[in-house]
Design an enzyme around this catalytic site. Sequence first.
Site, short mmCIF file in Angstrom:
data_model
loop_
_atom_site.label_atom_id
_atom_site.label_comp_id
_atom_site.label_asym_id
_atom_site.label_seq_id
_atom_site.Cartn_x
_atom_site.Cartn_y
_atom_site.Cartn_z
N SER A 77 -7.04 -7.54 2.99
CA SER A 77 -7.85 -7.12 4.13
C SER A 77 -8.85 -8.21 4.56
O SER A 77 -9.28 -9.04 3.75
CB SER A 77 -8.63 -5.85 3.79
OG SER A 77 -7.73 -4.82 3.47
N1 SAM Z 1 -7.06 -3.67 -0.67
C1 SAM Z 1 -6.05 -4.68 -0.63
C2 SAM Z 1 -6.58 -6.04 -0.97
O1 SAM Z 1 -7.78 -6.20 -1.12
O2 SAM Z 1 -5.74 -6.94 -1.10
C3 SAM Z 1 -5.37 -4.73 0.70
C4 SAM Z 1 -4.36 -3.70 0.81
S1 SAM Z 1 -3.16 -3.78 2.07
C5 SAM Z 1 -4.10 -3.77 3.54
C6 SAM Z 1 -2.58 -2.09 1.91
C7 SAM Z 1 -1.83 -1.79 0.62
O3 SAM Z 1 -1.56 -0.40 0.58
C8 SAM Z 1 -0.49 -2.50 0.50
O4 SAM Z 1 -0.48 -3.27 -0.66
C9 SAM Z 1 0.53 -1.35 0.42
O5 SAM Z 1 1.62 -1.61 -0.42
C10 SAM Z 1 -0.36 -0.23 -0.13
N2 SAM Z 1 0.12 1.13 0.10
C11 SAM Z 1 0.69 1.66 1.21
N3 SAM Z 1 0.94 2.98 1.00
C12 SAM Z 1 0.51 3.28 -0.25
C13 SAM Z 1 0.49 4.46 -1.04
N4 SAM Z 1 0.96 5.63 -0.61
N5 SAM Z 1 -0.03 4.39 -2.27
C14 SAM Z 1 -0.51 3.23 -2.76
N6 SAM Z 1 -0.51 2.08 -2.08
C15 SAM Z 1 -0.01 2.10 -0.84
#
Ligand code: SAM
Length: 234
Positions: A77
């Site tokens: 992010s």
């Molecule tokens: N917080 C993270 C960082 O600092 O790098 C950025 C995360 S990225 C914007 C969103 C993440 O949510 C992705 O890695 C994706 O695989 C995960 N994601 C999507 N749906 C999800 C779910 N139902 N449960 C867990 N993770 C999920």
Amino acid sequence: MTSDDHARRVGQGEPGGDPDHRRAAMVTNQIAGRGIMDPRVLDAMGRVPRERFVAPGYQAFAYEDRPLPIAEGQTISQPYVVALMAEGGRIRREDKLLEVGTGSGYAAAVYARLAREVHGIERLPALAETARRNLTAAGAGNVEVHEGDGSLGLPEHAPFDVILVAAGGPRIPAALKEQLAPGGRLVMPVGTGYGRQTLIRLRRDETGGFVQDDLGAVSFVPLVGRQAWPGTDG
Ligand code: SAM
């Protein structure tokens, strides 16, 4: 490059400068400069080395004002958004926090400086493994990374004082609302289309009711799961 050029480059946080200086410039220009005022959040943002969480080859861009690609088509992010969610969650030292969508582990490392205990949940196993490695290397000892569908929360560790969701869904999953402690705060991007959402904060009052407010427009990758968007992998 003259020493003046170097100072300008470092002072402005441009790619290629010293990471500590670029991080300090990021906090001043992108975080405090946009209105984040909580001193604990500013301090945490100034201490977590984002350059260690970005994908190989992106270190020079670690302090640019934008999300960056990580593996599996996901993103780390934008720093401002991590700070906005941290401030919106009103994280206290004694809190137990759940982050849904741990990705690279960067935001979890920031939250680990603000809360007592952090649980991160990530649906993609390869990213969960990378996040564990990154968090260990960054010395974040109070974070546990779980693999699974975070739209269902993490019932075995509930209730949580704070739940921060780093991916956008069509609504706030009922499971997450149930796992929020009385007095707790949940922050999540919600929108009916992929890629454009409103950042919503829910506060659970002591009688179990919810108060909702709007923290602004954001753009996150989709939350894929049983109480979120359908995925292509069943
Ligand atoms: N917080 C993270 C960082 O600092 O790098 C950025 C995360 S990225 C914007 C969103 C993440 O949510 C992705 O890695 C994706 O695989 C995960 N994601 C999507 N749906 C999800 C779910 N139902 N449960 C867990 N993770 C999920």
